[in-house]
Motif scaffolding. Structure first.
Motif, short mmCIF file in Angstrom:
data_model
loop_
_atom_site.label_atom_id
_atom_site.label_comp_id
_atom_site.label_asym_id
_atom_site.label_seq_id
_atom_site.Cartn_x
_atom_site.Cartn_y
_atom_site.Cartn_z
N LYS A 1 14.77 89.88 66.03
CA LYS A 1 15.26 90.70 67.13
C LYS A 1 14.41 91.96 67.31
CE LYS A 1 18.65 88.27 68.72
NZ LYS A 1 20.03 88.68 68.83
N SER A 2 13.49 92.22 66.38
CA SER A 2 12.53 93.30 66.53
C SER A 2 11.32 92.77 67.30
CB SER A 2 12.09 93.83 65.17
OG SER A 2 13.19 94.29 64.42
N LYS A 3 10.42 93.67 67.64
CA LYS A 3 9.22 93.25 68.35
C LYS A 3 8.32 92.45 67.43
CE LYS A 3 9.08 97.06 71.70
NZ LYS A 3 8.29 98.20 72.22
N GLY A 4 7.71 91.42 67.96
CA GLY A 4 6.80 90.61 67.17
C GLY A 4 7.53 89.70 66.21
N ASN A 5 6.89 89.42 65.08
CA ASN A 5 7.43 88.49 64.09
C ASN A 5 7.92 89.19 62.84
OD1 ASN A 5 6.90 86.20 65.66
ND2 ASN A 5 4.75 86.15 64.98
N THR A 6 8.12 90.49 62.90
CA THR A 6 8.54 91.24 61.72
C THR A 6 10.04 91.10 61.48
OG1 THR A 6 6.78 92.86 62.03
CG2 THR A 6 8.63 93.53 60.66
N VAL A 7 10.38 90.84 60.23
CA VAL A 7 11.79 90.71 59.84
C VAL A 7 12.12 91.80 58.84
CG1 VAL A 7 13.54 89.24 58.81
CG2 VAL A 7 11.72 88.22 60.19
N THR A 8 13.11 92.60 59.15
CA THR A 8 13.56 93.67 58.25
C THR A 8 14.79 93.20 57.49
OG1 THR A 8 14.85 94.63 60.05
CG2 THR A 8 12.61 95.48 59.72
N GLY A 9 15.26 94.06 56.58
CA GLY A 9 16.49 93.74 55.86
C GLY A 9 16.28 93.10 54.51
N PHE A 10 15.02 92.85 54.13
CA PHE A 10 14.76 92.29 52.81
C PHE A 10 14.66 93.42 51.77
CE2 PHE A 10 12.92 88.88 55.45
CZ PHE A 10 13.57 87.80 54.89
N GLN B 1 12.44 98.14 49.20
CA GLN B 1 12.73 97.66 50.55
C GLN B 1 11.49 96.96 51.11
OE1 GLN B 1 15.90 97.90 51.73
NE2 GLN B 1 16.32 98.86 49.74
N LEU B 2 11.69 95.80 51.73
CA LEU B 2 10.57 94.98 52.16
C LEU B 2 10.74 94.52 53.61
CD1 LEU B 2 10.44 92.66 49.01
CD2 LEU B 2 8.85 94.53 49.51
N THR B 3 9.64 94.14 54.21
CA THR B 3 9.66 93.46 55.49
C THR B 3 8.94 92.13 55.34
OG1 THR B 3 7.61 94.54 56.20
CG2 THR B 3 9.69 95.60 56.83
N GLY B 4 9.30 91.17 56.15
CA GLY B 4 8.68 89.86 56.13
C GLY B 4 8.06 89.55 57.47
N LYS B 5 7.30 88.46 57.51
CA LYS B 5 6.65 88.02 58.74
C LYS B 5 6.95 86.55 58.95
CE LYS B 5 2.16 87.69 61.05
NZ LYS B 5 0.69 87.91 60.90
N ILE B 6 7.44 86.23 60.13
CA ILE B 6 7.68 84.82 60.47
C ILE B 6 6.33 84.12 60.62
CG2 ILE B 6 8.66 83.24 62.17
CD1 ILE B 6 10.69 85.43 62.87
N THR B 7 6.11 83.07 59.85
CA THR B 7 4.83 82.36 59.86
C THR B 7 4.91 80.95 60.43
OG1 THR B 7 5.23 81.77 57.54
CG2 THR B 7 3.84 83.70 57.97
N SER B 8 6.13 80.45 60.62
CA SER B 8 6.32 79.15 61.28
C SER B 8 7.75 79.07 61.77
CB SER B 8 6.02 78.00 60.30
OG SER B 8 7.09 77.82 59.39
N LYS B 9 8.15 77.93 62.27
CA LYS B 9 9.51 77.79 62.79
C LYS B 9 10.57 77.97 61.72
CE LYS B 9 8.62 74.85 66.80
NZ LYS B 9 8.94 73.57 67.48
#
Length: 319
Positions: free
Chosen positions: A250-259, A270-278
């Motif tokens: 729901k953020s811009k791009g493929n960044t995922v927060t909350g990790f 505290q970490l961020t992730g990146k969506i790399t595939s479906k």
């Protein structure tokens, strides 16, 4: 009738085009023990915890009453909440409707147990509740669908993670047969224990019901769920199921927060992730003891699937 009940019934009516009958049984701040009958309370393996909880609440009441007296009887006299008594709500509200039949049961309760940090025992109690209700209504397959707690921050204790722990126990309850869980983790309000977005809670419960009870197999009702974790060099690869068209941030791009992660030295990172595939997310980190997502009372969670359903919270050890 609660708001979530109304929107749940409304969604079913729109899809099924038949009248939907709802029986609302609710009592603010009620415990699960008050919805159990006497036999179940006395024979659960965690009976002692039920009565310990009752004694704890009684001590709190006595303390409040003493403070009220010492302060010159200002304001209303503190009330002892009767809904903390085991069997009270069952006897008064559930037992009278047992002669009737029902299609499903929706369960939206848990705050009292989460506040008292008794999540481990709750899994047993909820299983006992399921068994009891199926026996009472003479339907061993009776579906029971429930709501995972919404986000809420404790203003008096921002270090507590009791609700985060409790949500994990709620997910564990999915091990019981013919059960479904609608999470509300992403639609809470940090300073209000009762989320106002009842429409979405009702909608998510209806999605489960339409799929699992009414046979609409094309209706998606589950959000992304962690299925595996792989370590590669200094990276973690998280694989999810129930992505239905792909993971979405729901953020811009493929960044995922909350990790977040617990390191081997005990530090929380505290970490961020990146969506790399479906169905995969990559996180750059190493030397972990565990990895978590949305693991907080009022979590940051922006991971969804393509059906706009949120990922479930989790905490997983790294071996």
């Amino acid at each position: 009738m609660t708001g979530a009940d109304y929107f749940f019934g409304k969604k079913l009516n729109e899809k099924l085009n038949v009248p939907i009958g709802l029986i609302d049984i609710s009592y603010v701040l009620a415990t699960i023990a008050t919805f159990l009958d006497k036999t179940t309370v006395l024979h659960t393996k965690d009976t002692s915890a039920i009565f310990s909880f009752k004694r704890q609440r009684h001590k709190e009441f006595l303390k409040q009453n003493i403070n009220w007296e010492e302060n010159g009887y200002q304001g209303k006299r503190p009330a002892y909440n009767p809904q903390h008594f085991p069997t009270l709500c069952f006897n008064g509200m559930v037992n009278p409707i047992i002669p009737f039949s029902c299609k499903i049961i929706v369960w939206y309760q848990d705050e009292s147990e989460a506040l008292s940090q008794i999540s481990e025992q709750y899994v047993t109690w909820f299983g006992d509740y399921i068994s009891m209700m199926r026996k009472k209504f003479k339907n061993p397959e009776l579906p029971i669908y429930y709501v995972q707690l919404a986000g809420f921050e404790f203003p008096q204790d921002t270090t507590s993670i009791s609700w985060a722990k409790f949500r994990i126990s709620q997910e564990e309850c999915l091990k019981y047969k013919n059960i479904g869980m609608a999470t509300a983790v992403d639609i809470g309000i940090n300073n209000n224990i009762h989320p106002v977005n009842k429409q979405e809670i009702g909608r998510r419960l209806a999605l489960i019901t339409l799929n699992k009870t009414y046979g609409f197999s094309d209706i998606i009702y589950q959000g992304p769920h962690i299925s595996s974790i792989e370590t590669k060099s200094k990276k973690l690869i998280l694989t999810f199921d129930h992505t239905y068209g792909g993971l979405v941030s729901k953020s811009k791009g493929n960044t995922v927060t909350g990790f977040s992660a617990e390191l081997n030295n005990g530090e929380i990172l505290q970490l961020t992730g990146k969506i790399t595939s479906k169905n995969t997310i990559q996180i750059s980190v190493s030397n972990l003891k565990s990895i978590r997502y949305a693991y907080a009372n009022y979590p940051d969670c922006n991971l969804y699937n393509n059906a706009n359903l949120p990922a479930l919270p989790f905490t997983k050890s790294i071996y």
